[in-house]
Design a protein around this motif. Structure first.
Motif, PDB file in Angstrom:
ATOM      1  N   TRP A  86      42.040  40.073  37.807  1.00  8.89           N
ATOM      2  CA  TRP A  86      41.872  40.962  38.951  1.00  8.89           C
ATOM      3  C   TRP A  86      42.007  42.414  38.518  1.00  8.89           C
ATOM      4  CZ3 TRP A  86      45.142  36.857  38.469  1.00  8.89           C
ATOM      5  CH2 TRP A  86      44.850  35.725  39.234  1.00  8.89           C
ATOM      6  N   ALA A  87      41.454  43.308  39.322  1.00 12.34           N
ATOM      7  CA  ALA A  87      41.588  44.743  39.083  1.00 12.34           C
ATOM      8  C   ALA A  87      42.881  45.289  39.677  1.00 12.34           C
ATOM      9  CB  ALA A  87      40.392  45.486  39.687  1.00 12.34           C
ATOM     10  N   ASP A  88      43.576  44.485  40.474  1.00 14.28           N
ATOM     11  CA  ASP A  88      44.762  44.959  41.180  1.00 14.28           C
ATOM     12  C   ASP A  88      45.865  43.902  41.151  1.00 14.28           C
ATOM     13  OD1 ASP A  88      43.048  43.339  42.868  1.00 14.28           O
ATOM     14  OD2 ASP A  88      44.417  43.852  44.497  1.00 14.28           O
ATOM     15  N   PRO A  89      47.137  44.335  41.245  1.00 18.56           N
ATOM     16  CA  PRO A  89      48.247  43.378  41.200  1.00 18.56           C
ATOM     17  C   PRO A  89      48.347  42.495  42.446  1.00 18.56           C
ATOM     18  CG  PRO A  89      49.083  45.595  41.569  1.00 18.56           C
ATOM     19  CD  PRO A  89      47.605  45.720  41.300  1.00 18.56           C
ATOM     20  N   GLN A  90      47.705  42.897  43.524  1.00 21.05           N
ATOM     21  CA  GLN A  90      47.716  42.074  44.743  1.00 21.05           C
ATOM     22  C   GLN A  90      46.662  40.956  44.688  1.00 21.05           C
ATOM     23  OE1 GLN A  90      47.273  45.522  44.870  1.00 21.05           O
ATOM     24  NE2 GLN A  90      49.425  46.005  45.254  1.00 21.05           N
ATOM     25  N   MET A  91      45.863  40.944  43.623  1.00 19.84           N
ATOM     26  CA  MET A  91      44.841  39.926  43.393  1.00 19.84           C
ATOM     27  C   MET A  91      43.781  39.910  44.500  1.00 19.84           C
ATOM     28  SD  MET A  91      47.158  36.867  41.759  1.00 19.84           S
ATOM     29  CE  MET A  91      48.376  36.790  43.060  1.00 19.84           C
ATOM     30  N   ARG A  92      43.368  41.102  44.936  1.00 22.56           N
ATOM     31  CA  ARG A  92      42.348  41.231  45.982  1.00 22.56           C
ATOM     32  C   ARG A  92      40.967  41.560  45.423  1.00 22.56           C
ATOM     33  NH1 ARG A  92      46.108  45.109  49.318  1.00 22.56           N
ATOM     34  NH2 ARG A  92      47.659  43.623  49.985  1.00 22.56           N
ATOM     35  N   ARG A  93      40.914  41.915  44.127  1.00 22.63           N
ATOM     36  CA  ARG A  93      39.640  42.299  43.500  1.00 22.63           C
ATOM     37  C   ARG A  93      39.383  41.411  42.282  1.00 22.63           C
ATOM     38  NH1 ARG A  93      40.357  48.400  42.334  1.00 22.63           N
ATOM     39  NH2 ARG A  93      38.338  48.079  41.336  1.00 22.63           N
ATOM     40  N   PRO A  94      39.032  40.145  42.529  1.00 20.45           N
ATOM     41  CA  PRO A  94      38.846  39.216  41.412  1.00 20.45           C
ATOM     42  C   PRO A  94      37.640  39.555  40.553  1.00 20.45           C
ATOM     43  CG  PRO A  94      38.136  38.203  43.471  1.00 20.45           C
ATOM     44  CD  PRO A  94      38.766  39.513  43.832  1.00 20.45           C
ATOM     45  N   GLY A  95      37.768  39.231  39.259  1.00 25.39           N
ATOM     46  CA  GLY A  95      36.664  39.410  38.333  1.00 25.39           C
ATOM     47  C   GLY A  95      36.333  40.845  37.994  1.00 25.39           C
ATOM     48  N   GLU A  96      37.241  41.779  38.310  1.00 30.56           N
ATOM     49  CA  GLU A  96      36.991  43.199  38.062  1.00 30.56           C
ATOM     50  C   GLU A  96      38.101  43.798  37.207  1.00 30.56           C
ATOM     51  OE1 GLU A  96      36.348  45.623  41.554  1.00 30.56           O
ATOM     52  OE2 GLU A  96      35.757  43.859  42.714  1.00 30.56           O
ATOM     53  N   ILE A  97      37.845  45.016  36.706  1.00 29.24           N
ATOM     54  CA  ILE A  97      38.881  45.838  36.101  1.00 29.24           C
ATOM     55  C   ILE A  97      39.022  47.088  36.962  1.00 29.24           C
ATOM     56  CG2 ILE A  97      38.406  44.965  33.784  1.00 29.24           C
ATOM     57  CD1 ILE A  97      37.059  47.679  33.177  1.00 29.24           C
ATOM     58  N   ASN A  98      40.108  47.840  36.774  1.00 31.00           N
ATOM     59  CA  ASN A  98      40.270  49.095  37.507  1.00 31.00           C
ATOM     60  C   ASN A  98      40.054  50.273  36.560  1.00 31.00           C
ATOM     61  OD1 ASN A  98      42.858  50.168  36.425  1.00 31.00           O
ATOM     62  ND2 ASN A  98      43.716  48.314  37.340  1.00 31.00           N
ATOM     63  N   HIS A  99      39.912  51.439  37.133  1.00 34.65           N
ATOM     64  CA  HIS A  99      39.717  52.689  36.378  1.00 34.65           C
ATOM     65  C   HIS A  99      40.738  53.707  36.860  1.00 34.65           C
ATOM     66  CE1 HIS A  99      35.998  51.270  34.509  1.00 34.65           C
ATOM     67  NE2 HIS A  99      35.802  50.661  35.658  1.00 34.65           N
ATOM     68  N   GLU A 100      41.996  53.300  36.875  1.00 33.95           N
ATOM     69  CA  GLU A 100      43.061  54.152  37.397  1.00 33.95           C
ATOM     70  C   GLU A 100      43.800  54.872  36.276  1.00 33.95           C
ATOM     71  OE1 GLU A 100      45.384  51.523  39.833  1.00 33.95           O
ATOM     72  OE2 GLU A 100      43.623  50.952  40.990  1.00 33.95           O
ATOM     73  N   HIS A 101      44.469  55.964  36.628  1.00 34.04           N
ATOM     74  CA  HIS A 101      45.305  56.743  35.706  1.00 34.04           C
ATOM     75  C   HIS A 101      44.521  57.251  34.504  1.00 34.04           C
ATOM     76  CE1 HIS A 101      48.742  55.477  38.061  1.00 34.04           C
ATOM     77  NE2 HIS A 101      48.234  54.261  38.030  1.00 34.04           N
ATOM     78  N   GLY A 102      43.226  57.479  34.693  1.00 36.99           N
ATOM     79  CA  GLY A 102      42.407  58.002  33.613  1.00 36.99           C
ATOM     80  C   GLY A 102      42.013  56.981  32.561  1.00 36.99           C
ATOM     81  N   GLY A 103      42.221  55.705  32.860  1.00 39.77           N
ATOM     82  CA  GLY A 103      41.886  54.646  31.911  1.00 39.77           C
ATOM     83  C   GLY A 103      41.376  53.420  32.626  1.00 39.77           C
ATOM     84  N   ARG A 104      41.614  52.280  32.024  1.00 38.32           N
ATOM     85  CA  ARG A 104      41.192  51.009  32.622  1.00 38.32           C
ATOM     86  C   ARG A 104      42.361  50.033  32.612  1.00 38.32           C
ATOM     87  NH1 ARG A 104      36.726  49.083  28.940  1.00 38.32           N
ATOM     88  NH2 ARG A 104      37.939  50.224  27.418  1.00 38.32           N
TER      89      ARG A 104
END
Length: 124
Positions: A86-104
């Protein structure tokens, strides 16, 4: 001497399987193991010690800072292995990565059910 992080014990259902998961995901070496521990070594001599406690395992959260190239390889392994992520710790965005804090970043679970976070930039 200043305080530095030395080791942590990670409860596992199968210590060899968990150690292999982290070793291969993070591209780090095995370390000498003893007694009830199967060890993996991170930079700076930090040990992840996997053990099989005789109690129910409570989920913990482990976050690892990786450079961009190692993140790419780790993410490729997660997808190749079919590990749900998931892109998030709440597991709401499956199969993705995030682009937070200037990174991934990406979240998944290890073989014992612990939350694993891989990031390319520190939060602070």
């Amino acid at each position: 001497m200043t305080a530095t992080f030395n080791h942590t014990i990670i409860a596992s259902k199968d210590r060899a399987e968990s150690a292999r998961f982290y070793r291969e995901l993070l591209e780090v070496p095995a370390a000498p193991s003893w007694g009830p521990f199967t060890n993996v070594q991170l930079d700076g001599g930090v040990l992840l010690q996997f053990a099989e406690p005789p109690v129910e395992i409570q989920m913990q959260h482990y976050a690892f800072l990786l450079d961009d190239e190692r993140f790419d390889r780790a993410y490729a392994r997660l997808t190749e292995w079919g590990v749900e992520h998931w892109a998030d710790p709440q597991m709401r965005r499956p199969g993705e990565i995030n682009h937070e804090h200037g990174g991934r970043g990406v979240y998944c679970k290890d073989p014992a059910g612990h939350a694993v976070e891989l990031i390319t930039r520190p939060y602070l």
